[in-house]
Design a protein around this motif. Structure first.
Motif, PDB file in Angstrom:
ATOM      1  N   ALA A   1       0.835  -1.210   0.000  1.00 10.79           N
ATOM      2  CA  ALA A   1       0.000   0.000   0.000  1.00 10.79           C
ATOM      3  C   ALA A   1       0.865   1.252   0.000  1.00 10.79           C
ATOM      4  CB  ALA A   1      -0.934  -0.015   1.205  1.00 10.79           C
ATOM      5  N   ASP A   2       1.932   1.254   0.813  1.00 13.66           N
ATOM      6  CA  ASP A   2       2.832   2.407   0.859  1.00 13.66           C
ATOM      7  C   ASP A   2       3.520   2.613  -0.488  1.00 13.66           C
ATOM      8  OD1 ASP A   2       2.235   2.986   3.465  1.00 13.66           O
ATOM      9  OD2 ASP A   2       3.976   1.948   4.311  1.00 13.66           O
ATOM     10  N   THR A   3       3.926   1.519  -1.114  1.00 16.66           N
ATOM     11  CA  THR A   3       4.634   1.616  -2.391  1.00 16.66           C
ATOM     12  C   THR A   3       3.691   2.077  -3.499  1.00 16.66           C
ATOM     13  OG1 THR A   3       6.024  -0.224  -1.630  1.00 16.66           O
ATOM     14  CG2 THR A   3       6.237   0.433  -3.921  1.00 16.66           C
ATOM     15  N   CYS A   4       2.444   1.641  -3.450  1.00 14.11           N
ATOM     16  CA  CYS A   4       1.456   2.123  -4.419  1.00 14.11           C
ATOM     17  C   CYS A   4       1.193   3.617  -4.224  1.00 14.11           C
ATOM     18  CB  CYS A   4       0.155   1.338  -4.282  1.00 14.11           C
ATOM     19  SG  CYS A   4       0.213  -0.333  -4.988  1.00 14.11           S
ATOM     20  N   ALA A   5       1.214   4.065  -2.969  1.00 15.12           N
ATOM     21  CA  ALA A   5       1.039   5.492  -2.693  1.00 15.12           C
ATOM     22  C   ALA A   5       2.203   6.294  -3.275  1.00 15.12           C
ATOM     23  CB  ALA A   5       0.928   5.724  -1.189  1.00 15.12           C
ATOM     24  N   LEU A   6       3.408   5.728  -3.197  1.00 18.97           N
ATOM     25  CA  LEU A   6       4.582   6.366  -3.794  1.00 18.97           C
ATOM     26  C   LEU A   6       4.397   6.508  -5.307  1.00 18.97           C
ATOM     27  CD1 LEU A   6       7.578   7.335  -3.433  1.00 18.97           C
ATOM     28  CD2 LEU A   6       8.246   4.954  -3.826  1.00 18.97           C
TER      29      LEU A   6
ATOM     30  N   ARG B   1       1.437  -2.585 -10.825  1.00 19.65           N
ATOM     31  CA  ARG B   1       0.966  -2.543 -12.220  1.00 19.65           C
ATOM     32  C   ARG B   1      -0.521  -2.205 -12.280  1.00 19.65           C
ATOM     33  NH1 ARG B   1       1.314  -0.970 -17.237  1.00 19.65           N
ATOM     34  NH2 ARG B   1       0.963  -2.575 -18.823  1.00 19.65           N
ATOM     35  N   GLU B   2      -1.304  -2.784 -11.399  1.00 19.80           N
ATOM     36  CA  GLU B   2      -2.736  -2.494 -11.379  1.00 19.80           C
ATOM     37  C   GLU B   2      -2.982  -1.032 -10.999  1.00 19.80           C
ATOM     38  OE1 GLU B   2      -4.296  -5.399  -8.723  1.00 19.80           O
ATOM     39  OE2 GLU B   2      -4.291  -7.012 -10.227  1.00 19.80           O
ATOM     40  N   GLU B   3      -2.229  -0.533 -10.021  1.00 19.57           N
ATOM     41  CA  GLU B   3      -2.344   0.869  -9.631  1.00 19.57           C
ATOM     42  C   GLU B   3      -1.969   1.786 -10.793  1.00 19.57           C
ATOM     43  OE1 GLU B   3      -3.238   4.038  -7.227  1.00 19.57           O
ATOM     44  OE2 GLU B   3      -3.403   1.931  -6.605  1.00 19.57           O
ATOM     45  N   HIS B   4      -0.922   1.409 -11.484  1.00 14.85           N
ATOM     46  CA  HIS B   4      -0.446   2.190 -12.628  1.00 14.85           C
ATOM     47  C   HIS B   4      -1.485   2.234 -13.742  1.00 14.85           C
ATOM     48  CE1 HIS B   4       1.555   1.831 -16.669  1.00 14.85           C
ATOM     49  NE2 HIS B   4       1.994   3.020 -16.310  1.00 14.85           N
ATOM     50  N   GLN B   5      -2.081   1.102 -14.049  1.00 12.68           N
ATOM     51  CA  GLN B   5      -3.091   1.064 -15.102  1.00 12.68           C
ATOM     52  C   GLN B   5      -4.297   1.923 -14.740  1.00 12.68           C
ATOM     53  OE1 GLN B   5      -3.446  -3.244 -15.240  1.00 12.68           O
ATOM     54  NE2 GLN B   5      -2.437  -3.304 -17.245  1.00 12.68           N
ATOM     55  N   GLN B   6      -4.679   1.923 -13.463  1.00 13.25           N
ATOM     56  CA  GLN B   6      -5.801   2.742 -13.024  1.00 13.25           C
ATOM     57  C   GLN B   6      -5.486   4.227 -13.136  1.00 13.25           C
ATOM     58  OE1 GLN B   6      -8.747   1.517 -12.342  1.00 13.25           O
ATOM     59  NE2 GLN B   6      -9.643   3.551 -11.952  1.00 13.25           N
ATOM     60  N   LEU B   7      -4.256   4.608 -12.795  1.00 12.99           N
ATOM     61  CA  LEU B   7      -3.838   6.003 -12.917  1.00 12.99           C
ATOM     62  C   LEU B   7      -3.859   6.465 -14.368  1.00 12.99           C
ATOM     63  CD1 LEU B   7      -0.862   5.940 -10.394  1.00 12.99           C
ATOM     64  CD2 LEU B   7      -2.925   7.337 -10.167  1.00 12.99           C
ATOM     65  N   ASN B   8      -3.369   5.622 -15.262  1.00 10.80           N
ATOM     66  CA  ASN B   8      -3.396   5.968 -16.687  1.00 10.80           C
ATOM     67  C   ASN B   8      -4.829   6.138 -17.186  1.00 10.80           C
ATOM     68  OD1 ASN B   8      -0.630   5.922 -16.867  1.00 10.80           O
ATOM     69  ND2 ASN B   8      -0.510   4.019 -18.026  1.00 10.80           N
TER      70      ASN B   8
END
Length: 281
Positions: free
Chosen positions: A109-114, A152-159
């Motif tokens: 969770a912390d790394t996804c926040a980063l 990767r899932e967090e990244h795809q959602q941000l895009n």
């Protein structure tokens, strides 16, 4: 021994600051620079030559390095504290990468926040898997895959939400007889956009190691590693090569081997801010 290491670290820090200051001044001087535009990962780059993470760690030069002939500049490696201290990025034509520290002591969770905090500033993002804090992750494949999947899932959602495509790549160590095919396979499964192959063992950089890269056999070995990764990864994954590039022939050889983009760092310290002009001729 400790005092010698401290002295070496101090000298390198001073050399780094001097080099960065000279590059800052050079960015402001009007001068014609070579252009070799290309498109990689859906991004247009003014040239295939970029600056590796660790040189302009805090983004002092940022996108302005296009004035020196560089097509991209990768800042970091950054933690959450480092991201919070970033100043607004200066304008310029060069692409900006942000290299993120992966710390085995931090939760997913912390790394996804980063990742979320870095995304708005970056043209592309790099997950650093060669730093000391990421080393424990490499010995726990399940934990590493779980973390990379979440990122990767967090990244795809941000895009998707941000309506722009910010490529995601991972930086892997690529040493003799240690080509990271297993890690590359994981990146392929998770549909990462690229792989950054680091051919140098890492700090502390010394003059002896800089001279060692002038050996044609060592250059050929790095090219063989890139060729192997290109065959393994196929044409769909971008390959970036960093480590030991000092001349125009070194740059061209890495690209002929299959790297779309190439980064420099130590050569900037030794050869000065007009390095890209010499390498891109």
């Amino acid at each position: 021994m400790d005092s010698r290491r401290t002295l070496h670290a101090l000298r390198r820090s001073l050399a780094q600051q001097l080099s960065l200051t000279l590059a800052d001044v050079a960015c402001r001087l009007p001068r014609t620079v070579p252009s070799r535009p290309l498109t990689v990962m859906g991004l247009s780059f003014p040239s295939p030559l970029g600056i590796a993470a660790g040189y302009d760690r805090n983004g002092r030069l940022a996108r302005r390095v296009a004035a020196l002939g560089f097509g991209f500049n990768e800042i970091g490696s950054l933690t959450a504290d480092g991201l919070a201290q970033l100043e607004p990025m200066s304008r310029g034509e060069a692409r900006l990468g942000i290299n993120l520290t992966l710390d085995a002591r931090r939760s997913a969770a912390d790394t996804c926040a980063l990742l979320r905090k870095a995304w708005p500033h970056a043209d592309y993002l790099v997950l650093n898997l060669i730093g000391p804090t990421s080393a424990p992750l490499l010995s726990h494949a399940v934990r590493l895959r779980t973390l990379l999947t979440a990122l990767r899932e967090e990244h795809q959602q941000l895009n998707l939400e941000g309506k722009r495509q910010v490529p995601l790549i991972a930086k892997l160590r690529c040493l003799p007889k240690q080509v990271p095919f297993l890690l590359a396979s994981m990146l392929l499964d998770l549909e990462f956009d690229g792989l950054l192959a680091a051919h140098d063992p890492g700090p502390p950089a010394t003059r002896e190691r800089y001279r060692a890269w002038q050996d044609s056999q060592q250059q050929a070995l790095a090219c063989e590693q890139i060729e192997g990764l290109r065959r393994f990864c196929g044409p769909g994954m971008a390959l970036i090569s960093v480590g030991g590039i000092q001349t125009a022939s070194h740059l061209q050889a890495r690209m002929d081997a299959g790297a779309e983009l190439v980064q420099v760092h130590t050569a900037l310290l030794h050869q000065g801010p007009w390095l890209a002009r010499h390498l891109l001729r």
